[in-house]
Design an enzyme around this catalytic site. Structure first.
Site, PDB file in Angstrom:
ATOM      1  N   ALA A  23       0.842  -1.191   0.000  1.00  0.00           N
ATOM      2  CA  ALA A  23       0.000   0.000   0.000  1.00  0.00           C
ATOM      3  C   ALA A  23       0.871   1.232   0.000  1.00  0.00           C
ATOM      4  CB  ALA A  23      -0.931   0.010   1.217  1.00  0.00           C
ATOM      5  N   LYS A  43      -4.121  -3.647  -8.499  1.00  0.00           N
ATOM      6  CA  LYS A  43      -3.843  -2.294  -7.990  1.00  0.00           C
ATOM      7  C   LYS A  43      -5.136  -1.493  -7.999  1.00  0.00           C
ATOM      8  CE  LYS A  43      -0.270  -0.012  -9.605  1.00  0.00           C
ATOM      9  NZ  LYS A  43       0.563   0.820 -10.539  1.00  0.00           N
ATOM     10  N   ASP A 137      11.700   3.769 -15.256  1.00  0.00           N
ATOM     11  CA  ASP A 137      11.925   3.521 -13.833  1.00  0.00           C
ATOM     12  C   ASP A 137      12.432   2.095 -13.626  1.00  0.00           C
ATOM     13  OD1 ASP A 137      12.090   4.278 -11.184  1.00  0.00           O
ATOM     14  OD2 ASP A 137      10.005   3.774 -10.725  1.00  0.00           O
TER      15      ASP A 137
END
Length: 252
Positions: A23, A43, A137
Site C-alpha cells: 500500500a 492495484k 523507472d
C-alpha cells in the site's frame, strides 16, 4: 502479505481479494483470485486521486502501456478499468522477492546469475522499446525474481517515446541512483528515450553484482549530482562484465 482490513472490499470486478501485497499514498495492491482461479496482483487507486483528471489520465496511460507489452519477461495485464470510480489494474501475480529485497537480504548475486538476469531484462526492455515505449523507472524494486526468471513490473511512468510527459515541468521522473542523467536534468526531459532505460539497466546490473549503487547513497541531490557529473563506482564488478556495464553507463 497482510490480511485484508475491515474497510477493504472482499471482491472487485469478479476478483476475490485475498490479502494486501502493499500500500502507498496512491492506493493498495491486493492479491486476488479470478473466477477461473488465476492469481493476480490488483492495484486499486484511491478515489481522491482518481478525482484528479491528470492522475486519471496517467493511470489510463499506464493501463494502455501495460496492455501493449507482451514479452515473456514482463508481467501480463489481466484486466483494467481506468474509468471506474476507483480505477484498478490487474496483472499476473509473480511469487518471489524483488531484486532489491534479494540483494538486501543476501548481498551481491553470483556473476552467472547476473548474466541470466541481465539477458532477460534486456529482452524485456527490447519488447518495450519495439512497442514504442520507454519504462523510465528500471530499478531493483521493479524486478521480481520468479522461479522461472525475472519479471519487469510497474509501468506507471512508462510513456511513448517522444510523447509529452503528463508531469510538472520541474518534476524528476525515475528513482535517484537508477535514473539516467537526462532524467535528472530538468532541461533534459525531452531527451528521455530507450537509451535512458539502458543506463538504468547498467545501474541495476552494477547493483546486483556488487550490492552497492554505482552512484552511491545519501541525499537525493548528491546522488543526482554524481549521476550527472561523475563517473560510476564500479569497484567489484567482474572484469568479464565491466565493459558491458561501463558501456551501459556512458553519459552520452
Amino acid at each position: 502479505m497482510q490480511p485484508l482490513r475491515k474497510a477493504d472490499p472482499s471482491t472487485l470486478a469478479g476478483y476475490r481479494l485475498l490479502g494486501r501485497l502493499g500500500a502507498g499514498g496512491m492506493g493498495v495492491v491486493f492479491l486476488a483470485r479470478s473466477a477461473g482461479g488465476t492469481l493476480a496482483a490488483l492495484k486499486l487507486i484511491r478515489a481522491e486521486h482518481a478525482a484528479d483528471p491528470g492522475f486519471r489520465e496517467r493511470f489510463r496511460r499506464e493501463a494502455r502501456a501495460a496492455e501493449r507489452i507482451t514479452g515473456r519477461w514482463v508481467v501480463r495485464v489481466l484486466g483494467a478499468d481506468p474509468e471506474a470510480r476507483e480505477p484498478w489494474l490487474a496483472t499476473e501475480y509473480v511469487p518471489g522477492p524483488s531484486l532489491a529485497e534479494a540483494v538486501g537480504l543476501h548481498g551481491a548475486l553470483p556473476e552467472p546469475t547476473v548474466r541470466a538476469l541481465g539477458a532477460r531484462l534486456a529482452s524485456a526492455l527490447t519488447d518495450m522499446h519495439e512497442a514504442g515505449l520507454v519504462h523510465r523507472d528500471v530499478k531493483p524494486g521493479n524486478v521480481l525474481l520468479a522461479l522461472d526468471g525475472p519479471r519487469l513490473i510497474d509501468f506507471g511512468i512508462a510513456r511513448s517515446a517522444g510523447a509529452t510527459a503528463l508531469t510538472a515541468t520541474d518534476a524528476m521522473i525515475g528513482t535517484p541512483g537508477f535514473l539516467a542523467p537526462e532524467q535528472a536534468r530538468v532541461t533534459g526531459a525531452g531527451e528521455v528515450g530507450p537509451a535512458s532505460d539502458v543506463f538504468s539497466l547498467g545501474c541495476v546490473l552494477a547493483y546486483a553484482l556488487t550490492g552497492e549503487r554505482p552512484f552511491g547513497a545519501g541525499a537525493v541531490a548528491a546522488v543526482v549530482y554524481r549521476t550527472v557529473h561523475e563517473q560510476p563506482d564500479l569497484d567489484g564488478v567482474p572484469d568479464t562484465l565491466l565493459p558491458l556495464v561501463t558501456a551501459c553507463l556512458a553519459k552520452d
